[in-house]
Motif scaffolding. Structure first.
Motif, PDB file in Angstrom:
ATOM      1  N   THR A  19       0.813  -1.219   0.000  1.00  0.00           N
ATOM      2  CA  THR A  19       0.000   0.000   0.000  1.00  0.00           C
ATOM      3  C   THR A  19       0.851   1.275   0.000  1.00  0.00           C
ATOM      4  OG1 THR A  19      -1.766  -1.174   1.165  1.00  0.00           O
ATOM      5  CG2 THR A  19      -1.847   1.245   1.188  1.00  0.00           C
ATOM      6  N   PRO A  20       1.921   1.368   0.780  1.00  0.00           N
ATOM      7  CA  PRO A  20       2.744   2.605   0.735  1.00  0.00           C
ATOM      8  C   PRO A  20       3.401   2.846  -0.615  1.00  0.00           C
ATOM      9  CG  PRO A  20       3.195   1.348   2.733  1.00  0.00           C
ATOM     10  CD  PRO A  20       2.392   0.457   1.847  1.00  0.00           C
ATOM     11  N   MET A  21       3.571   1.763  -1.422  1.00  0.00           N
ATOM     12  CA  MET A  21       4.195   1.944  -2.727  1.00  0.00           C
ATOM     13  C   MET A  21       3.322   2.765  -3.668  1.00  0.00           C
ATOM     14  SD  MET A  21       7.118   0.535  -2.595  1.00  0.00           S
ATOM     15  CE  MET A  21       7.512   0.445  -4.333  1.00  0.00           C
ATOM     16  N   VAL A  22       2.024   2.782  -3.436  1.00  0.00           N
ATOM     17  CA  VAL A  22       1.131   3.562  -4.296  1.00  0.00           C
ATOM     18  C   VAL A  22       1.474   5.041  -4.199  1.00  0.00           C
ATOM     19  CG1 VAL A  22      -1.270   4.182  -4.748  1.00  0.00           C
ATOM     20  CG2 VAL A  22      -0.691   1.838  -4.079  1.00  0.00           C
ATOM     21  N   ASP A  23       1.659   5.526  -2.985  1.00  0.00           N
ATOM     22  CA  ASP A  23       2.026   6.931  -2.797  1.00  0.00           C
ATOM     23  C   ASP A  23       3.390   7.230  -3.418  1.00  0.00           C
ATOM     24  OD1 ASP A  23      -0.317   7.332  -1.443  1.00  0.00           O
ATOM     25  OD2 ASP A  23       0.581   6.972   0.534  1.00  0.00           O
ATOM     26  N   MET A  24       4.316   6.290  -3.281  1.00  0.00           N
ATOM     27  CA  MET A  24       5.638   6.504  -3.859  1.00  0.00           C
ATOM     28  C   MET A  24       5.572   6.560  -5.389  1.00  0.00           C
ATOM     29  SD  MET A  24       9.132   4.311  -3.334  1.00  0.00           S
ATOM     30  CE  MET A  24       9.194   4.752  -1.600  1.00  0.00           C
ATOM     31  N   ASN A  25       4.769   5.691  -5.976  1.00  0.00           N
ATOM     32  CA  ASN A  25       4.625   5.705  -7.431  1.00  0.00           C
ATOM     33  C   ASN A  25       4.035   7.020  -7.916  1.00  0.00           C
ATOM     34  OD1 ASN A  25       5.672   3.136  -7.784  1.00  0.00           O
ATOM     35  ND2 ASN A  25       3.677   2.144  -7.587  1.00  0.00           N
ATOM     36  N   MET A  26       3.048   7.532  -7.219  1.00  0.00           N
ATOM     37  CA  MET A  26       2.445   8.805  -7.599  1.00  0.00           C
ATOM     38  C   MET A  26       3.458   9.940  -7.493  1.00  0.00           C
ATOM     39  SD  MET A  26      -0.533   8.142  -8.635  1.00  0.00           S
ATOM     40  CE  MET A  26      -1.080   9.834  -8.774  1.00  0.00           C
ATOM     41  N   LEU A  27       4.299   9.908  -6.471  1.00  0.00           N
ATOM     42  CA  LEU A  27       5.319  10.936  -6.326  1.00  0.00           C
ATOM     43  C   LEU A  27       6.338  10.859  -7.456  1.00  0.00           C
ATOM     44  CD1 LEU A  27       5.943  10.827  -2.462  1.00  0.00           C
ATOM     45  CD2 LEU A  27       4.806  12.631  -3.758  1.00  0.00           C
ATOM     46  N   LEU A  28       6.723   9.629  -7.837  1.00  0.00           N
ATOM     47  CA  LEU A  28       7.678   9.472  -8.929  1.00  0.00           C
ATOM     48  C   LEU A  28       7.091   9.942 -10.251  1.00  0.00           C
ATOM     49  CD1 LEU A  28       9.220   5.986  -8.074  1.00  0.00           C
ATOM     50  CD2 LEU A  28      10.340   8.215  -7.918  1.00  0.00           C
ATOM     51  N   ILE A  29       5.826   9.605 -10.509  1.00  0.00           N
ATOM     52  CA  ILE A  29       5.171  10.041 -11.747  1.00  0.00           C
ATOM     53  C   ILE A  29       5.107  11.562 -11.810  1.00  0.00           C
ATOM     54  CG2 ILE A  29       2.985  10.052 -13.009  1.00  0.00           C
ATOM     55  CD1 ILE A  29       2.539   7.201 -11.990  1.00  0.00           C
ATOM     56  N   THR A  30       4.737  12.177 -10.686  1.00  0.00           N
ATOM     57  CA  THR A  30       4.673  13.636 -10.641  1.00  0.00           C
ATOM     58  C   THR A  30       6.044  14.253 -10.860  1.00  0.00           C
ATOM     59  OG1 THR A  30       2.831  13.488  -9.073  1.00  0.00           O
ATOM     60  CG2 THR A  30       3.949  15.611  -9.258  1.00  0.00           C
ATOM     61  N   PHE A  31       7.068  13.641 -10.287  1.00  0.00           N
ATOM     62  CA  PHE A  31       8.432  14.151 -10.436  1.00  0.00           C
ATOM     63  C   PHE A  31       8.864  14.129 -11.901  1.00  0.00           C
ATOM     64  CE2 PHE A  31      12.930  13.063 -10.841  1.00  0.00           C
ATOM     65  CZ  PHE A  31      13.515  14.184 -10.271  1.00  0.00           C
ATOM     66  N   PHE A  32       8.641  13.004 -12.563  1.00  0.00           N
ATOM     67  CA  PHE A  32       9.065  12.895 -13.965  1.00  0.00           C
ATOM     68  C   PHE A  32       8.247  13.791 -14.877  1.00  0.00           C
ATOM     69  CE2 PHE A  32      10.736   8.674 -12.516  1.00  0.00           C
ATOM     70  CZ  PHE A  32      12.073   8.944 -12.778  1.00  0.00           C
ATOM     71  N   MET A  33       6.974  13.999 -14.559  1.00  0.00           N
ATOM     72  CA  MET A  33       6.143  14.891 -15.365  1.00  0.00           C
ATOM     73  C   MET A  33       6.637  16.327 -15.281  1.00  0.00           C
ATOM     74  SD  MET A  33       2.287  13.453 -14.675  1.00  0.00           S
ATOM     75  CE  MET A  33       1.573  14.831 -15.559  1.00  0.00           C
ATOM     76  N   LEU A  34       7.100  16.734 -14.124  1.00  0.00           N
ATOM     77  CA  LEU A  34       7.552  18.110 -13.935  1.00  0.00           C
ATOM     78  C   LEU A  34       8.979  18.326 -14.434  1.00  0.00           C
ATOM     79  CD1 LEU A  34       6.095  18.840 -10.366  1.00  0.00           C
ATOM     80  CD2 LEU A  34       5.177  19.565 -12.571  1.00  0.00           C
ATOM     81  N   CYS A  35       9.788  17.287 -14.391  1.00  0.00           N
ATOM     82  CA  CYS A  35      11.202  17.452 -14.723  1.00  0.00           C
ATOM     83  C   CYS A  35      11.548  17.034 -16.152  1.00  0.00           C
ATOM     84  CB  CYS A  35      12.060  16.638 -13.748  1.00  0.00           C
ATOM     85  SG  CYS A  35      11.915  17.199 -12.035  1.00  0.00           S
ATOM     86  N   THR A  36      10.658  16.330 -16.815  1.00  0.00           N
ATOM     87  CA  THR A  36      10.943  15.852 -18.162  1.00  0.00           C
ATOM     88  C   THR A  36      10.296  16.776 -19.184  1.00  0.00           C
ATOM     89  OG1 THR A  36      10.969  13.578 -17.363  1.00  0.00           O
ATOM     90  CG2 THR A  36      10.759  13.901 -19.739  1.00  0.00           C
ATOM     91  N   SER A  37      11.071  17.193 -20.162  1.00  0.00           N
ATOM     92  CA  SER A  37      10.522  18.045 -21.226  1.00  0.00           C
ATOM     93  C   SER A  37       9.863  17.171 -22.271  1.00  0.00           C
ATOM     94  CB  SER A  37      11.651  18.864 -21.878  1.00  0.00           C
ATOM     95  OG  SER A  37      12.628  18.003 -22.416  1.00  0.00           O
ATOM     96  N   LEU A  38       8.668  17.562 -22.692  1.00  0.00           N
ATOM     97  CA  LEU A  38       7.936  16.813 -23.689  1.00  0.00           C
ATOM     98  C   LEU A  38       8.605  16.955 -25.050  1.00  0.00           C
ATOM     99  CD1 LEU A  38       4.286  17.738 -22.636  1.00  0.00           C
ATOM    100  CD2 LEU A  38       5.592  15.703 -22.034  1.00  0.00           C
ATOM    101  N   SER A  39       8.545  15.904 -25.844  1.00  0.00           N
ATOM    102  CA  SER A  39       9.154  15.933 -27.173  1.00  0.00           C
ATOM    103  C   SER A  39       8.418  16.919 -28.062  1.00  0.00           C
ATOM    104  CB  SER A  39       9.112  14.539 -27.803  1.00  0.00           C
ATOM    105  OG  SER A  39       7.782  14.102 -27.937  1.00  0.00           O
ATOM    106  N   LYS A  40       9.175  17.716 -28.780  1.00  0.00           N
ATOM    107  CA  LYS A  40       8.597  18.704 -29.667  1.00  0.00           C
ATOM    108  C   LYS A  40       8.491  18.139 -31.078  1.00  0.00           C
ATOM    109  CE  LYS A  40      10.543  22.569 -27.054  1.00  0.00           C
ATOM    110  NZ  LYS A  40      11.395  23.778 -27.115  1.00  0.00           N
ATOM    111  N   PRO A  41       7.414  18.443 -31.786  1.00  0.00           N
ATOM    112  CA  PRO A  41       7.277  17.930 -33.162  1.00  0.00           C
ATOM    113  C   PRO A  41       8.333  18.521 -34.064  1.00  0.00           C
ATOM    114  CG  PRO A  41       5.579  19.565 -32.684  1.00  0.00           C
ATOM    115  CD  PRO A  41       6.270  19.281 -31.382  1.00  0.00           C
ATOM    116  N   GLN A  42       8.884  17.680 -34.928  1.00  0.00           N
ATOM    117  CA  GLN A  42       9.897  18.118 -35.873  1.00  0.00           C
ATOM    118  C   GLN A  42       9.217  18.768 -37.079  1.00  0.00           C
ATOM    119  OE1 GLN A  42      13.182  17.940 -35.250  1.00  0.00           O
ATOM    120  NE2 GLN A  42      12.699  17.076 -33.252  1.00  0.00           N
ATOM    121  N   THR A  43       9.606  19.981 -37.379  1.00  0.00           N
ATOM    122  CA  THR A  43       9.000  20.698 -38.499  1.00  0.00           C
ATOM    123  C   THR A  43      10.039  20.931 -39.582  1.00  0.00           C
ATOM    124  OG1 THR A  43       9.472  22.840 -37.486  1.00  0.00           O
ATOM    125  CG2 THR A  43       7.328  21.840 -37.002  1.00  0.00           C
TER     126      THR A  43
END
Length: 219
Positions: free
Chosen positions: A27-51
């Protein structure tokens, strides 16, 4: 948390065996997974389309057709994208009487790329030097883009005219545009195929049969 439960089993052959059942609470791993997902969403830049920048014909009605088609013959290269993956080209003005003026190449590196590099070798060298300066941090990113744009639009660089038949594929066009970028071609345009271009292709396939027939009829 993990829990260990001990159970005493029955005596077997005079020996006591002790079994331990381990139960892990995830059960505690659920909170940890959510924190990791939030961390990567905020710190990872989304891929930009190549034009890809494409020069299209001007829509200015004040510009005449003669002005639009006015290109220095020695620097003009016309590509005809045909069916079955065929690629034809001619340099300067088309010669409808000589079918051999139309030449055939391929989309491979030893085909179209070699042709473009041969006509734009000096600009490719200068663009490479500018990129090396940028890598050594001698110029900024903006200065690098401006200098490359100036080199590509130089008066001694070739102008490539791309024309596609109805039976050519999108892959053929994309491959052609990719070679424009690889070979630092800054002046290229996509225009409609003309009846004269269709005649050039058909005449080339027939090894000059159409031009010979036209000459015979005139005679």
């Amino acid at each position: 948390m993990a829990e260990i439960q001990e159970n005493n089993s029955k005596e077997k052959k005079g020996n006591k065996q002790k079994k331990m059942n381990i139960r892990v609470d995830f059960t505690p791993m659920v909170d940890m997974n959510m924190l990791l997902i939030t961390f990567f969403m905020l710190c990872t830049s989304l891929s930009k389309p190549q034009t890809m920048e494409i020069s299209m014909p001007s829509n200015d009605k004040n510009i005449t057709e003669e002005q639009q088609n006015k290109v220095k013959a020695s620097q003009a290269l016309t590509l005809l994208l045909a069916d079955d993956g065929k690629l034809y080209y001619y340099e300067g003005e088309p010669d409808y009487k000589n079918y051999a003026s139309l030449k055939e190449t391929s989309y491979r590196a030893d085909g179209l790329r070699s042709l473009l590099l041969g006509k734009n070798r000096e600009a490719v060298r200068k663009v490479r030097e500018v990129k090396e300066k940028k890598a050594r941090l001698e110029i900024t990113e903006e200065e690098c883009r401006q200098e490359i744009a100036r080199i590509k639009s130089g008066k001694d660089t070739p102008t490539v005219i791309i024309k596609a038949t109805d039976r050519s594929t999108y892959k053929n066009l994309i491959d052609t545009l990719d070679e424009m970028q690889i070979c630092s071609i800054g002046k290229y345009v996509i225009v409609d195929l003309t009846e004269g271009d269709r005649f050039l292709i058909d005449n080339y396939v027939s090894k000059g049969g159409l031009s010979q027939n036209a000459t015979d009829r005139n005679v």
